[in-house]
Design a protein around this motif. Structure first.
Motif, PDB file in Angstrom:
ATOM      1  N   CYS A  52      23.580  50.888  12.925  1.00  0.00           N
ATOM      2  CA  CYS A  52      23.191  49.345  12.574  1.00  0.00           C
ATOM      3  C   CYS A  52      22.654  49.239  11.137  1.00  0.00           C
ATOM      4  O   CYS A  52      21.861  50.018  10.606  1.00  0.00           O
ATOM      5  N   CYS A  62      21.572  45.334  16.161  1.00  0.00           N
ATOM      6  CA  CYS A  62      21.371  43.830  16.122  1.00  0.00           C
ATOM      7  C   CYS A  62      22.582  43.315  16.793  1.00  0.00           C
ATOM      8  O   CYS A  62      22.679  42.341  17.423  1.00  0.00           O
ATOM      9  N   GLY A  63      23.847  44.153  16.992  1.00  0.00           N
ATOM     10  CA  GLY A  63      25.023  43.655  17.398  1.00  0.00           C
ATOM     11  C   GLY A  63      25.885  42.777  16.768  1.00  0.00           C
ATOM     12  O   GLY A  63      26.820  42.311  17.308  1.00  0.00           O
ATOM     13  N   CYS A  65      26.044  42.778  12.843  1.00  0.00           N
ATOM     14  CA  CYS A  65      26.236  43.270  11.654  1.00  0.00           C
ATOM     15  C   CYS A  65      27.835  43.935  11.553  1.00  0.00           C
ATOM     16  O   CYS A  65      28.119  44.388  12.731  1.00  0.00           O
ATOM     17  N   CYS A  68      27.837  47.360  13.671  1.00  0.00           N
ATOM     18  CA  CYS A  68      27.654  47.244  15.119  1.00  0.00           C
ATOM     19  C   CYS A  68      28.968  46.819  15.524  1.00  0.00           C
ATOM     20  O   CYS A  68      29.316  47.554  16.635  1.00  0.00           O
TER      21      CYS A  68
HETATM   22 ZN   LIG Z   1      23.570  45.934  13.604  1.00  0.00          ZN
END
Ligand SMILES: [Zn+2]
Length: 328
Positions: A52, A62-63, A65, A68
């Motif tokens: 990440c 972070c889910g 970027c 991710c």
């Molecule tokens: Zn991320």
């Protein structure tokens, strides 16, 4: 921790997250658990946490970027997913060597390089020994995440070199609530899928998105009912056919176990937890024909066969022995 997107296993995820943040994660990790319990999902979430781009370590993954998102789809250049080319067979030695080359080149974008190796228990000894070599001296930036059903069936040297994270099946309530809250499944269906999943979140999610999952389950019970009508030569012939498709066997036996469990529930007048609602009539007929002691014996021999299969015993012989014991 919510960004990991993992249902259950809170303590384990917390442990992994702390290790990533503090930079003390073991370079070789072993995630074990039954099929579809969520080993791949956890491996990818961990890879996200390592790759990440979020500046603050505690916010990884972070889910959101680019790293991710690409990791979640398995296309990040610093991530390699190594899976068997043929289902039911292990990763080959050539694939291990290719992975070794991938890890030997410094990372493209991030600070790390990660290889996830599936079905480690199916590897032959040549491939296993090649893997062991990589585990012994990985480059400083490299992480290996090994996935397997059971640590007991692996080379002890592979297990001893890895930090082990066993994923045990979750309880029905955890799965049912996750299905309702995250996937919007209505309550009755959520509880039914939770029971059918045998505690495996991945199975429950796939059953939601892919109806062939439930069809396969019903077909498995049909096969069980047909088997009980067969004479011995026909049963042995079926044992041979099933042994040839041994990749499908663990799932088939698990459905059969759930079928026998339903018979037992019906015999004990406790049908609230039935799995095979559509085939209830056929199961009731079976429950009436057998006594409780025989049903329990079926369940015991079947569970023993499931365990023996994991130990790579002679599949055909195991099935023949199992079918000998079953009623007509
Ligand atoms: Zn991320």
């Amino acid at each position: 921790m919510e960004n990991w997107g993992i249902v259950g296993y809170n303590w384990l995820v917390q442990q992994l997250q702390n290790a990533v943040v503090e930079g003390v994660l073991s370079q070789s990790l072993l995630i074990t658990g039954p099929e579809s319990v969520g080993k791949h999902t956890l491996a990818l979430a961990l890879a996200q946490a390592l790759l990440c781009e979020a500046v603050i370590p505690s916010q990884r993954p972070c889910g959101k970027c680019s790293a991710c998102r690409r990791t979640a789809s398995g296309v990040h250049p610093d991530l390699r997913l190594v899976e068997p080319e043929t289902p039911g067979r292990g990763v080959k030695i050539e694939q291990v060597r290719e992975m070794e080359r991938f890890l030997s080149l410094t990372p493209n974008e991030s600070a790390h390089k990660i290889a996830v190796i599936a079905d480690v228990e199916l590897m032959n000894s040549n491939a296993g020994n090649a893997l062991l070599k990589t585990l012994e001296e990985p480059p400083a930036y490299a992480y290996l995440i090994l996935l397997a059903t059971d640590a007991d069936t692996l080379l002890p040297t592979i297990v001893s070199r890895s930090q082990h994270f066993p994923l045990r099946p979750l309880d029905d309530a955890t799965i049912a609530h996750a299905l309702m809250e995250r996937w919007g499944v209505e309550e009755a269906q959520a509880w039914r899928l939770a029971r059918l999943s045998g505690g495996r979140m991945g199975w429950a999610v796939r059953a939601l998105t892919d109806p062939t999952h439930l069809q396969a389950m019903e077909a498995a019970l049909e096969k069980l009912l047909a088997l009980l009508q067969m004479d011995l030569p026909a049963r042995f012939e079926l044992a041979q056919t099933l042994a040839q498709n041994s990749a499908d066997l663990p799932q088939l036996l698990e459905y059969w176990r759930l079928g026998w469990r339903d018979v037992l529930l019906l015999q004990q007048a406790n049908p609230q937890e039935l799995m095979f609602l559509e085939q209830r009539a056929a199961l009731e007929a079976l429950a009436a024909r057998l006594d409780v002691a025989s049903t329990m014996r079926m369940l015991r021999t079947l569970t023993a066969t499931q365990a023996d299969l994991l130990r790579n015993a002679n599949t055909r012989l195991l099935l023949e022995t199992l079918f000998l014991d079953w009623p007509e």
